[in-house]
Write a protein that holds these residues in place. Structure first.
Motif, PDB file in Angstrom:
ATOM      1  N   MET A   1      -6.688 -43.899   4.548  1.00 37.78           N
ATOM      2  CA  MET A   1      -5.635 -42.995   4.992  1.00 37.78           C
ATOM      3  C   MET A   1      -6.091 -42.165   6.195  1.00 37.78           C
ATOM      4  N   LYS A   2      -7.333 -41.738   6.177  1.00 34.62           N
ATOM      5  CA  LYS A   2      -7.843 -40.887   7.261  1.00 34.62           C
ATOM      6  C   LYS A   2      -8.004 -41.681   8.550  1.00 34.62           C
ATOM      7  N   GLU A   3      -8.640 -42.862   8.452  1.00 30.32           N
ATOM      8  CA  GLU A   3      -8.911 -43.658   9.643  1.00 30.32           C
ATOM      9  C   GLU A   3      -7.694 -44.468  10.097  1.00 30.32           C
ATOM     10  N   GLU A   4      -6.754 -44.712   9.148  1.00 29.34           N
ATOM     11  CA  GLU A   4      -5.557 -45.519   9.412  1.00 29.34           C
ATOM     12  C   GLU A   4      -5.929 -46.912   9.915  1.00 29.34           C
ATOM     13  N   ILE A   5      -6.967 -47.479   9.330  1.00 30.40           N
ATOM     14  CA  ILE A   5      -7.386 -48.837   9.646  1.00 30.40           C
ATOM     15  C   ILE A   5      -7.689 -49.572   8.346  1.00 30.40           C
ATOM     16  N   SER A   6      -7.722 -50.893   8.427  1.00 31.19           N
ATOM     17  CA  SER A   6      -8.076 -51.684   7.248  1.00 31.19           C
ATOM     18  C   SER A   6      -9.584 -51.608   7.019  1.00 31.19           C
ATOM     19  N   ILE A   7      -9.983 -51.643   5.756  1.00 28.23           N
ATOM     20  CA  ILE A   7     -11.404 -51.558   5.390  1.00 28.23           C
ATOM     21  C   ILE A   7     -11.725 -52.689   4.414  1.00 28.23           C
ATOM     22  N   GLN A   8     -12.821 -53.411   4.712  1.00 23.77           N
ATOM     23  CA  GLN A   8     -13.261 -54.495   3.841  1.00 23.77           C
ATOM     24  C   GLN A   8     -14.290 -53.945   2.846  1.00 23.77           C
TER      25      GLN A   8
ATOM     26  N   PHE B   1      -1.711 -24.810   0.069  1.00 23.16           N
ATOM     27  CA  PHE B   1      -2.633 -25.902   0.365  1.00 23.16           C
ATOM     28  C   PHE B   1      -1.939 -27.252   0.170  1.00 23.16           C
ATOM     29  N   ASN B   2      -2.317 -28.228   1.029  1.00 22.56           N
ATOM     30  CA  ASN B   2      -1.796 -29.585   0.902  1.00 22.56           C
ATOM     31  C   ASN B   2      -2.690 -30.395  -0.035  1.00 22.56           C
ATOM     32  N   SER B   3      -2.066 -31.256  -0.817  1.00 25.35           N
ATOM     33  CA  SER B   3      -2.818 -32.146  -1.700  1.00 25.35           C
ATOM     34  C   SER B   3      -2.293 -33.563  -1.543  1.00 25.35           C
ATOM     35  N   GLN B   4      -3.213 -34.518  -1.573  1.00 21.99           N
ATOM     36  CA  GLN B   4      -2.861 -35.929  -1.503  1.00 21.99           C
ATOM     37  C   GLN B   4      -3.158 -36.580  -2.843  1.00 21.99           C
ATOM     38  N   VAL B   5      -2.117 -37.142  -3.441  1.00 21.53           N
ATOM     39  CA  VAL B   5      -2.268 -37.789  -4.741  1.00 21.53           C
ATOM     40  C   VAL B   5      -1.894 -39.259  -4.595  1.00 21.53           C
ATOM     41  N   ALA B   6      -2.840 -40.135  -4.951  1.00 16.26           N
ATOM     42  CA  ALA B   6      -2.595 -41.580  -4.928  1.00 16.26           C
ATOM     43  C   ALA B   6      -2.296 -42.053  -6.344  1.00 16.26           C
ATOM     44  N   ARG B   7      -1.212 -42.814  -6.472  1.00 17.21           N
ATOM     45  CA  ARG B   7      -0.782 -43.280  -7.796  1.00 17.21           C
ATOM     46  C   ARG B   7      -0.697 -44.799  -7.785  1.00 17.21           C
TER      47      ARG B   7
ATOM     48  N   LEU C   1       5.446 -39.974   2.360  1.00 19.64           N
ATOM     49  CA  LEU C   1       4.795 -41.026   1.574  1.00 19.64           C
ATOM     50  C   LEU C   1       4.006 -41.985   2.451  1.00 19.64           C
ATOM     51  N   SER C   2       2.935 -42.501   1.894  1.00 17.72           N
ATOM     52  CA  SER C   2       2.170 -43.593   2.491  1.00 17.72           C
ATOM     53  C   SER C   2       1.812 -44.555   1.359  1.00 17.72           C
ATOM     54  N   ALA C   3       1.281 -45.699   1.734  1.00 19.38           N
ATOM     55  CA  ALA C   3       0.878 -46.684   0.717  1.00 19.38           C
ATOM     56  C   ALA C   3      -0.379 -47.400   1.180  1.00 19.38           C
ATOM     57  N   VAL C   4      -1.127 -47.912   0.223  1.00 19.48           N
ATOM     58  CA  VAL C   4      -2.304 -48.731   0.507  1.00 19.48           C
ATOM     59  C   VAL C   4      -2.199 -50.004  -0.325  1.00 19.48           C
ATOM     60  N   LEU C   5      -2.231 -51.128   0.356  1.00 21.69           N
ATOM     61  CA  LEU C   5      -2.192 -52.429  -0.312  1.00 21.69           C
ATOM     62  C   LEU C   5      -3.614 -52.976  -0.368  1.00 21.69           C
TER      63      LEU C   5
ATOM     64  N   LEU D   1      -5.410 -52.262   3.087  1.00 23.72           N
ATOM     65  CA  LEU D   1      -4.517 -52.216   4.249  1.00 23.72           C
ATOM     66  C   LEU D   1      -3.601 -50.999   4.152  1.00 23.72           C
ATOM     67  N   PRO D   2      -3.575 -50.133   5.180  1.00 20.61           N
ATOM     68  CA  PRO D   2      -2.726 -48.937   5.129  1.00 20.61           C
ATOM     69  C   PRO D   2      -1.279 -49.260   5.504  1.00 20.61           C
ATOM     70  N   ILE D   3      -0.347 -48.572   4.846  1.00 19.67           N
ATOM     71  CA  ILE D   3       1.078 -48.706   5.146  1.00 19.67           C
ATOM     72  C   ILE D   3       1.649 -47.311   5.355  1.00 19.67           C
ATOM     73  N   LYS D   4       2.184 -47.061   6.534  1.00 23.22           N
ATOM     74  CA  LYS D   4       2.800 -45.765   6.828  1.00 23.22           C
ATOM     75  C   LYS D   4       4.302 -45.889   6.628  1.00 23.22           C
ATOM     76  N   LEU D   5       4.803 -45.214   5.614  1.00 21.25           N
ATOM     77  CA  LEU D   5       6.230 -45.294   5.288  1.00 21.25           C
ATOM     78  C   LEU D   5       6.979 -44.233   6.098  1.00 21.25           C
ATOM     79  N   LYS D   6       7.307 -44.553   7.339  1.00 20.43           N
ATOM     80  CA  LYS D   6       7.920 -43.589   8.256  1.00 20.43           C
ATOM     81  C   LYS D   6       9.369 -43.291   7.907  1.00 20.43           C
ATOM     82  N   PHE D   7       9.984 -44.116   7.065  1.00 16.80           N
ATOM     83  CA  PHE D   7      11.407 -43.948   6.765  1.00 16.80           C
ATOM     84  C   PHE D   7      11.672 -42.823   5.778  1.00 16.80           C
ATOM     85  N   CYS D   8      10.632 -42.270   5.175  1.00 20.83           N
ATOM     86  CA  CYS D   8      10.849 -41.236   4.158  1.00 20.83           C
ATOM     87  C   CYS D   8      10.014 -40.001   4.477  1.00 20.83           C
TER      88      CYS D   8
END
Length: 416
Positions: free
Chosen positions: A220-227, A143-149, A251-255, A239-246
């Motif tokens: 992360m699911k919608e890949e859009i900014s949410i207010q 199973f896949n798991s998503q962990v935000a740190r 990895l992904s990030a949310v600012l 704001l979602p950040i897709k870290l395509k280089f790794c």
């Protein structure tokens, strides 16, 4: 005047601005008393032009209108709205600050900390947080798991000396949604994020999400900014950040950025956030690439160390039998001292055995050579004698092949 038009038209200016711009009222009084005009640039005021309290900047010129007797009859005010110019300069300064910090990132975590430090004390981004999200696959269950740190916030600098259980304590404001250090996104239901509230302005309406915790999985699911509308009715944007280089780490990030309470989230404000996101992405890429280089360098160092250990182990195993050959070989040479041909063959064996031993000793010193710990030892050598000894090793082979083997060192005395 925006929403104040047209009811403010032809009304005394004191009625319109005395509560919002007391400083301007005092300027009018001074001009009336001194009968001298005044002007200024970037004059700051807070006004309710669009149904909310917003910051405004203007360039103005105040000139008295005189009666025939020289007294001041009125004041003419020429004002130009310079708010957008001030905002553009201020936001450009923020982007420049982020740009200057890019080269300082030495790891992904340090990149996050650098971003937060650059965004501190910022009017357009009152606060910021950054989460890193890693997709992990359990090898046992599949199973896949998503962990935000939570990696860094703009609140970290204030409390950097306070530690609890060797972890940094963060002074997260009470009006924030629940801000966890680590979130398992697979355990959060989407039903927790279905309450939207419309915030109405005089000329527009914006929809904000009201929630108990940051909607990171929704971003992360919608890949859009949410207010998001916070507990004190202040606003923030994710704001979602897709870290395509790794891709290996997936990895992904949310600012998470605070929205200036004195500004509406209009198109130009969103363009600023997108520009910030581009610079943040660059800093994260820089930090990740440096971290990846260090990881690869460590792997190469470990491989070299294993290689050195292998060579040392093999060399020791080869050195033992060679060392044991020397003693009986010396005895054979002494026994066969009368037999010239046999002695010559044995001496060839002896020389090549010595050469093998030297090569093995070189392998043993390999790790010292790579680390720079081995210093060269220089000494004089009879180059003619050394050349003849090497050449004699092939004398027996050339004789069997029927070749004439000549060792000629011209002017050999000049080398001594």
């Amino acid at each position: 005047m925006k929403s104040k038009h047209p009811h403010a038209f032809i009304k005394p200016v004191i009625e319109i601005i005395e509560h919002e711009l007391p400083e301007m009222v005092s300027k009018l009084d001074r001009i009336r008393e001194s009968r001298k005009g005044a002007h200024g640039h970037g004059f700051y005021m807070e006004t309710f032009r669009d149904g909310y309290k917003e910051e405004m900047y203007c360039d103005y010129a105040l000139n008295p209108i005189y009666k025939l007797d020289g007294t001041v009859w009125g004041i003419i005010l020429i004002m130009t709205d310079s708010t957008q110019n001030v905002l553009n300069k201020r936001r450009l300064k923020t982007l420049n600050k982020l740009s200057y910090q890019t080269a300082d990132a030495e790891s992904l975590e340090s990149a996050c900390q650098i971003i937060m430090k650059a965004l501190q004390n910022n009017q357009d981004i009152p606060y910021a947080l950054i989460y890193l999200i890693e997709n992990n696959k359990d090898p046992k269950t599949g199973f896949n798991s998503q962990v935000a740190r939570l990696i860094a916030t703009t609140f970290d600098e204030v409390c950097k000396e306070e530690f609890i259980h060797e972890k940094l304590k963060r002074n997260i404001p009470d009006y924030f949604p629940e801000t966890y250090e680590m979130i398992d996104l697979t355990k959060i239901s989407e039903k927790d994020f279905d309450t939207y509230i419309d915030v109405k302005y005089a000329t527009s309406t914006h929809s904000f999400l009201r929630c108990d915790c940051w909607p990171i999985n929704l971003v992360m699911k919608e890949e859009i900014s949410i207010q998001v509308l916070l507990k004190d009715n202040s606003q923030a944007i994710l704001l979602p950040i897709k870290l395509k280089f790794c891709n290996e780490r997936n990895l992904s990030a949310v600012l998470i950025c605070g929205i200036n309470p004195l500004r509406k989230l209009d198109d130009k404000y969103m363009e600023f956030y997108k520009s910030v996101l581009n610079y943040v992405n660059r800093i994260l890429i820089r930090g990740m690439s440096i971290e990846e280089e260090k990881r690869r360098a460590k792997i190469l160092t470990d491989l070299n160390h294993q290689k050195d250990l292998f060579f040392q182990s093999i060399s020791h195993e080869l050195k033992t039998p060679l060392t044991l050959i020397f003693s009986p070989l010396d005895e054979l040479i002494n026994i066969c001292s009368q037999d010239t041909q046999m002695k010559s063959h044995l001496q060839i064996i002896q020389r090549n055995t010595c050469r093998l031993l030297k090569l093995i000793n070189t392998l043993l010193q390999f790790s010292s050579i790579e680390s720079g710990q081995l210093e060269p030892r220089l000494y004089e050598t009879d180059i003619v004698k050394l050349t003849r000894e090497f050449a004699m090793n092939f004398e027996n082979i050339t004789r069997k092949l029927g070749l004439e083997y000549i060792i000629d060192v011209p002017n050999s005395n000049e080398f001594n």
